[in-house]
Design an enzyme around this catalytic site. Structure first.
Site, mmCIF file in Angstrom:
data_model
loop_
_atom_site.group_PDB
_atom_site.id
_atom_site.type_symbol
_atom_site.label_atom_id
_atom_site.label_comp_id
_atom_site.label_asym_id
_atom_site.label_seq_id
_atom_site.Cartn_x
_atom_site.Cartn_y
_atom_site.Cartn_z
ATOM 1 N N GLU A 116 -5.797 22.366 -3.186
ATOM 2 C CA GLU A 116 -4.882 21.449 -3.886
ATOM 3 C C GLU A 116 -4.921 21.749 -5.378
ATOM 4 O O GLU A 116 -5.784 22.500 -5.852
ATOM 5 C CB GLU A 116 -5.258 19.992 -3.582
ATOM 6 C CG GLU A 116 -4.953 19.629 -2.128
ATOM 7 C CD GLU A 116 -5.348 18.213 -1.764
ATOM 8 O OE1 GLU A 116 -5.169 17.319 -2.587
ATOM 9 O OE2 GLU A 116 -5.844 18.029 -0.638
ATOM 10 N N HIS A 236 1.719 10.867 -8.292
ATOM 11 C CA HIS A 236 1.704 12.032 -7.408
ATOM 12 C C HIS A 236 3.018 12.755 -7.577
ATOM 13 O O HIS A 236 4.086 12.125 -7.514
ATOM 14 C CB HIS A 236 1.495 11.611 -5.948
ATOM 15 C CG HIS A 236 1.096 12.749 -5.065
ATOM 16 N ND1 HIS A 236 1.959 13.776 -4.764
ATOM 17 C CD2 HIS A 236 -0.069 13.034 -4.448
ATOM 18 C CE1 HIS A 236 1.333 14.650 -3.991
ATOM 19 N NE2 HIS A 236 0.093 14.227 -3.783
ATOM 20 N N ARG A 282 -2.404 17.705 -11.441
ATOM 21 C CA ARG A 282 -1.329 16.776 -11.110
ATOM 22 C C ARG A 282 -0.553 16.226 -12.302
ATOM 23 O O ARG A 282 0.656 16.046 -12.253
ATOM 24 C CB ARG A 282 -1.957 15.583 -10.402
ATOM 25 C CG ARG A 282 -1.379 15.383 -9.073
ATOM 26 C CD ARG A 282 -2.148 14.371 -8.342
ATOM 27 N NE ARG A 282 -2.559 14.962 -7.085
ATOM 28 C CZ ARG A 282 -3.187 14.306 -6.150
ATOM 29 N NH1 ARG A 282 -3.525 13.049 -6.346
ATOM 30 N NH2 ARG A 282 -3.498 14.894 -5.039
ATOM 31 N N HIS A 343 0.413 6.633 -7.828
ATOM 32 C CA HIS A 343 -0.413 7.047 -6.703
ATOM 33 C C HIS A 343 -1.846 6.536 -6.793
ATOM 34 O O HIS A 343 -2.395 6.036 -5.811
ATOM 35 C CB HIS A 343 -0.389 8.578 -6.666
ATOM 36 C CG HIS A 343 -1.145 9.195 -5.532
ATOM 37 N ND1 HIS A 343 -0.844 8.948 -4.209
ATOM 38 C CD2 HIS A 343 -2.193 10.065 -5.516
ATOM 39 C CE1 HIS A 343 -1.666 9.650 -3.429
ATOM 40 N NE2 HIS A 343 -2.500 10.312 -4.198
ATOM 41 N N ARG A 378 -7.670 12.345 -12.270
ATOM 42 C CA ARG A 378 -8.463 12.676 -11.079
ATOM 43 C C ARG A 378 -8.043 14.004 -10.473
ATOM 44 O O ARG A 378 -6.846 14.271 -10.317
ATOM 45 C CB ARG A 378 -8.290 11.581 -10.027
ATOM 46 C CG ARG A 378 -8.948 11.893 -8.702
ATOM 47 C CD ARG A 378 -8.749 10.761 -7.729
ATOM 48 N NE ARG A 378 -7.371 10.632 -7.319
ATOM 49 C CZ ARG A 378 -6.874 11.106 -6.171
ATOM 50 N NH1 ARG A 378 -7.647 11.747 -5.321
ATOM 51 N NH2 ARG A 378 -5.608 10.911 -5.863
HETATM 52 P P1 FAD Z 1 -8.392 1.246 0.302
HETATM 53 O O1 FAD Z 1 -8.492 2.308 1.304
HETATM 54 O O2 FAD Z 1 -7.083 1.040 -0.338
HETATM 55 O O3 FAD Z 1 -8.832 -0.118 0.987
HETATM 56 C C1 FAD Z 1 -8.675 -1.350 0.306
HETATM 57 C C2 FAD Z 1 -8.890 -2.475 1.297
HETATM 58 O O4 FAD Z 1 -8.991 -3.704 0.595
HETATM 59 C C3 FAD Z 1 -7.756 -2.649 2.288
HETATM 60 O O5 FAD Z 1 -8.315 -2.931 3.550
HETATM 61 C C4 FAD Z 1 -7.010 -3.877 1.768
HETATM 62 O O6 FAD Z 1 -6.303 -4.583 2.732
HETATM 63 C C5 FAD Z 1 -8.162 -4.687 1.227
HETATM 64 N N1 FAD Z 1 -7.816 -5.677 0.207
HETATM 65 C C6 FAD Z 1 -7.233 -5.489 -0.989
HETATM 66 N N2 FAD Z 1 -7.155 -6.654 -1.667
HETATM 67 C C7 FAD Z 1 -7.708 -7.594 -0.883
HETATM 68 C C8 FAD Z 1 -7.915 -9.000 -1.007
HETATM 69 N N3 FAD Z 1 -7.538 -9.686 -2.095
HETATM 70 N N4 FAD Z 1 -8.503 -9.653 0.010
HETATM 71 C C9 FAD Z 1 -8.870 -9.010 1.151
HETATM 72 N N5 FAD Z 1 -8.697 -7.676 1.323
HETATM 73 C C10 FAD Z 1 -8.130 -6.992 0.327
HETATM 74 N N6 FAD Z 1 -7.515 10.614 -1.895
HETATM 75 C C11 FAD Z 1 -8.199 11.726 -1.549
HETATM 76 O O7 FAD Z 1 -9.333 11.920 -1.989
HETATM 77 N N7 FAD Z 1 -7.644 12.622 -0.682
HETATM 78 C C12 FAD Z 1 -6.403 12.456 -0.153
HETATM 79 O O8 FAD Z 1 -5.961 13.264 0.634
HETATM 80 C C13 FAD Z 1 -5.659 11.314 -0.535
HETATM 81 N N8 FAD Z 1 -4.402 11.127 -0.087
HETATM 82 C C14 FAD Z 1 -3.757 9.966 -0.375
HETATM 83 C C15 FAD Z 1 -2.494 9.738 0.152
HETATM 84 C C16 FAD Z 1 -1.847 8.533 -0.073
HETATM 85 C C17 FAD Z 1 -0.474 8.284 0.499
HETATM 86 C C18 FAD Z 1 -2.476 7.541 -0.864
HETATM 87 C C19 FAD Z 1 -1.812 6.230 -1.113
HETATM 88 C C20 FAD Z 1 -3.716 7.786 -1.434
HETATM 89 C C21 FAD Z 1 -4.360 8.992 -1.204
HETATM 90 N N9 FAD Z 1 -5.604 9.262 -1.752
HETATM 91 C C22 FAD Z 1 -6.274 10.394 -1.403
HETATM 92 C C23 FAD Z 1 -6.323 8.228 -2.497
HETATM 93 C C24 FAD Z 1 -7.326 7.553 -1.549
HETATM 94 O O9 FAD Z 1 -6.712 7.408 -0.284
HETATM 95 C C25 FAD Z 1 -7.763 6.199 -2.036
HETATM 96 O O10 FAD Z 1 -8.166 6.269 -3.373
HETATM 97 C C26 FAD Z 1 -8.926 5.693 -1.199
HETATM 98 O O11 FAD Z 1 -8.556 5.692 0.161
HETATM 99 C C27 FAD Z 1 -9.334 4.307 -1.642
HETATM 100 O O12 FAD Z 1 -10.251 3.801 -0.719
HETATM 101 P P2 FAD Z 1 -10.784 2.325 -0.914
HETATM 102 O O13 FAD Z 1 -11.670 2.052 0.251
HETATM 103 O O14 FAD Z 1 -11.320 2.160 -2.267
HETATM 104 O O15 FAD Z 1 -9.468 1.417 -0.853
HETATM 105 C C1 SIN Z 2 -2.365 14.662 -1.202
HETATM 106 O O1 SIN Z 2 -2.575 14.941 -0.019
HETATM 107 O O2 SIN Z 2 -1.573 15.277 -1.909
HETATM 108 C C2 SIN Z 2 -3.106 13.536 -1.808
HETATM 109 C C3 SIN Z 2 -4.418 14.009 -2.253
HETATM 110 C C4 SIN Z 2 -5.023 13.054 -3.225
HETATM 111 O O3 SIN Z 2 -4.409 12.103 -3.663
HETATM 112 O O4 SIN Z 2 -6.173 13.313 -3.598
#
Ligand code: FAD
Ligand code: SIN
Length: 547
Positions: A116, A236, A282, A343, A378
């Site tokens: 990437e 993104h 990015r 993103h 990032r």
């Molecule tokens: P999340 O996975 O967002 O989980 C948050 C949780 O908190 C959810 O269950 C939500 O419902 C809950 N929540 C929020 N507020 C409340 C509340 N007030 N009360 C109760 N529950 C609540 N990163 C990478 O490293 N590689 C990738 O390939 C990548 N691809 C991505 C693709 C997309 C489309 C997106 C959107 C992001 C991507 N990212 C990627 C970023 C990465 O996915 C996120 O930064 C990471 O998953 C965050 O994990 P988390 O557990 O912190 O939060």
């Molecule tokens: C992607 O697959 O392009 C998302 C990767 C990331 O947000 O780190």
């Protein structure tokens, strides 16, 4: 209604589930609650495509991954944090595999490593183009096998329960609301983990699902924790341009496999912007597209993979192929229309690598936290890595914290103010404010900013924030009101941080100060007492009958 636990986790993405599972294992006689605002899988994690960046091949090295991360972070990464997270990467990949995550392997059985932007080598471990969904599946299955974890789904955390102990600000619980049956509960525990994810929903165009409204950041800030680096919002470069339909990401891994960005005349333009062309970091690719769109007036640019082997495309990106096909684009033959959209938040609640915050007993990990891993930008696929490593460290640390401290069973909770519940206002008032907020952020606080536009955004957001507090205190609780209250606070923090940083660095590009200025080689830290109106720290809503 009151609930007592040993540990309460808010959020069921990678950070929350990994933490809950490990903590429940370390504390077999203890009880862990996972509170999540939609169904258990709905999270940014569930939509992750590219994968997890980590050093897995003989031709890679920790030093190289560290140096790519520091370079992308544009001077603001915390080197020790970056090194510790990257060194721990292969261990957490193995733990995820033990839990049941099935990453894609090559014929010889080694991990298939994707590439990437900003990475100088292939190092992204993935499960084809559905990495996040596979991680959620495995973590959830594993958590469900632990009898000492209780899930509270469709339940939103509203605010933290804090109290003063020997002049220390402590957290001992969280107030929640479940719309079904209109249940208000106070959860008490000596350890509260906020794993609430991102903020993408404060923008009109975002890759993030509806849950990403910055609730954890807003709650922690209202409770007295500092936030940092909120100006560094990552856009993104390649979201499918399909107006009016659910957003869909076209993974950066597509460019990693040879995809090329072109304009509507078929001109590959990235070579005019950076030596790494389509695989530049990015921030550079997103700004290049923004500039192309502004110059041409076109609604999108295109990502072309039609020159790649068709069988390979379908095998490597089955979900992207299928989703685009469903929307009328055969990516093996046609270029994909793409635009940048909000993103990832590189900022968040100030935390160390163990997830400790300014508030005793309050932990935060994953996207809601700001540890210094990402600096001003990032590196792709470093966020799942940070989230899972932090969750791993935080579970050990928080259990040690729990064992060495004495906590009141029910800490003295701040009095919730009674709302008058003076009738149901029309919902249009709230939905209108949400729309204005998102438009304001996208139009005035996007990829390229100016002090003028930031000032306009600040003025509009102050009005919305005030209105949101008012709805929150006077109207029956609802998700839109609770989320508007959080989004308006978080959007205000982004504008405050962006206005403060009088330079351009990483993801923050300010037309008035287009150069990087080393006087700004530090984090933008915002303290609640410098920002919130005093009374906001004390206000809690109370729907008298239901508590
Ligand atoms: P999340 O996975 O967002 O989980 C948050 C949780 O908190 C959810 O269950 C939500 O419902 C809950 N929540 C929020 N507020 C409340 C509340 N007030 N009360 C109760 N529950 C609540 N990163 C990478 O490293 N590689 C990738 O390939 C990548 N691809 C991505 C693709 C997309 C489309 C997106 C959107 C992001 C991507 N990212 C990627 C970023 C990465 O996915 C996120 O930064 C990471 O998953 C965050 O994990 P988390 O557990 O912190 O939060
Ligand atoms: C992607 O697959 O392009 C998302 C990767 C990331 O947000 O780190």
């Amino acid at each position: 209604m009151e609930k007592h636990y040993d540990i309460v986790v808010v959020g069921s993405g990678i950070a929350g589930l990994f933490f809950a599972r490990k903590a429940a294992g370390l504390l077999p006689r203890g009880r862990v609650a996972v509170i999540t605002k939609k169904d258990e899988t709905e999270s940014n994690t569930n939509y992750a495509q590219g994968g997890i960046a980590t050093v897995m091949s003989g031709v890679d090295s920790f030093d190289l991954h560290v140096s790519d991360t520091l370079k992308a972070g544009a001077g603001l990464c915390h080197r020790k944090v970056v090194e510790d997270i990257i060194l721990h990467g292969p261990k957490v990949i193995e733990k995820l595999v033990e839990i049941g995550v099935k990453f894609t392997r090559s014929k010889g059985g080694t991990y298939d490593l994707g590439r990437e932007g900003g990475h100088s080598i292939n190092r992204v471990v993935h499960a084809s183009d559905l990495t996040g969904r596979e991680i959620e599946r495995a973590l959830l299955e594993s958590c469900r096998q632990r009898p000492n974890i209780d899930f509270y789904r469709e339940t939103i955390a509203l605010d933290l329960i804090t109290y003063q102990h020997k002049n220390i600000n402590c957290c001992g619980g969280v107030y929640t609301f479940t719309p079904r049956g209109r249940v208000f509960r106070s959860f008490y525990a000596p350890v509260i983990m906020l794993a609430t994810g991102g903020i993408g929903q404060v923008y009109f165009h975002t890759t993030n699902p509806d849950i990403a409204t910055g609730d954890g950041i807003a709650m922690a800030f209202r409770a007295g924790a500092r936030v940092a680096n909120m100006e560094f919002i990552q856009f993104h470069p390649t979201t499918l341009y399909d107006p009016g339909r659910r957003p869909f990401l076209i993974s950066e891994a597509v460019r990693g496999e040879g995809g090329i960005l072109i304009d509507s005349a078929g001109r590959p333009f990235m070579k005019e912007y950076h030596a790494q062309k389509d695989l530049a970091p990015r921030d550079i690719v997103a700004r290049a597209i923004d500039s192309e769109l502004k110059q041409s007036g076109a609604p999108s640019v295109f990502l072309d993979v039609s020159h790649l082997d068709k069988v390979f495309i379908k095998k490597r990106f089955p979900n992207i192929y299928k989703e685009c096909k469903k929307r009328g684009i055969d990516i093996t033959r046609q270029p994909i229309p793409v635009v940048p959209s909000a993103h990832y938040n590189c900022g968040g609640v100030v935390a160390d690598l163990q997830g400790r915050t300014d508030i005793s007993g309050l932990y935060v990990c994953g996207e809601a936290a700001c540890t210094g891993m990402h600096g001003a930008n990032r590196l792709a696929s470093n966020s799942l890595l940070e989230a899972v490593v932090m969750a791993d460290f935080a579970s050990d640390d928080s259990l040690a914290f729990r064992q060495t401290n004495n906590f009141p069973d029910t800490p003295p909770a701040g009095e919730w103010l009674h709302s008058s519940l003076g009738g149901n206002r029309e919902k249009i008032v709230v939905t209108h404010d949400i729309e204005v907020l998102k438009k304001t952020m996208s139009d005035f606080v996007g990829i390229v900013r100016s002090l003028d536009r930031l000032q306009m955004a600040g003025e509009r957001l102050r009005i919305i924030q005030k209105a949101a507090e008012h709805y929150y205190l006077t109207q029956p609780a609802s998700y839109p009101i609770i989320e508007l209250r959080n989004m308006s606070l978080v959007a205000g923090l982004i504008v405050r941080a962006a206005t403060r940083r009088k330079e351009s660095r990483g993801l923050h590009y300010l037309l008035d100060h287009p150069e990087t200025d080393d006087r700004w080689l530090h984090n933008t830290v915002i303290r609640p007492h410098n920002y919130l109106p005093r009374k906001n720290n004390l206000l809690r809503r109370k729907d008298g009958h239901s508590l």
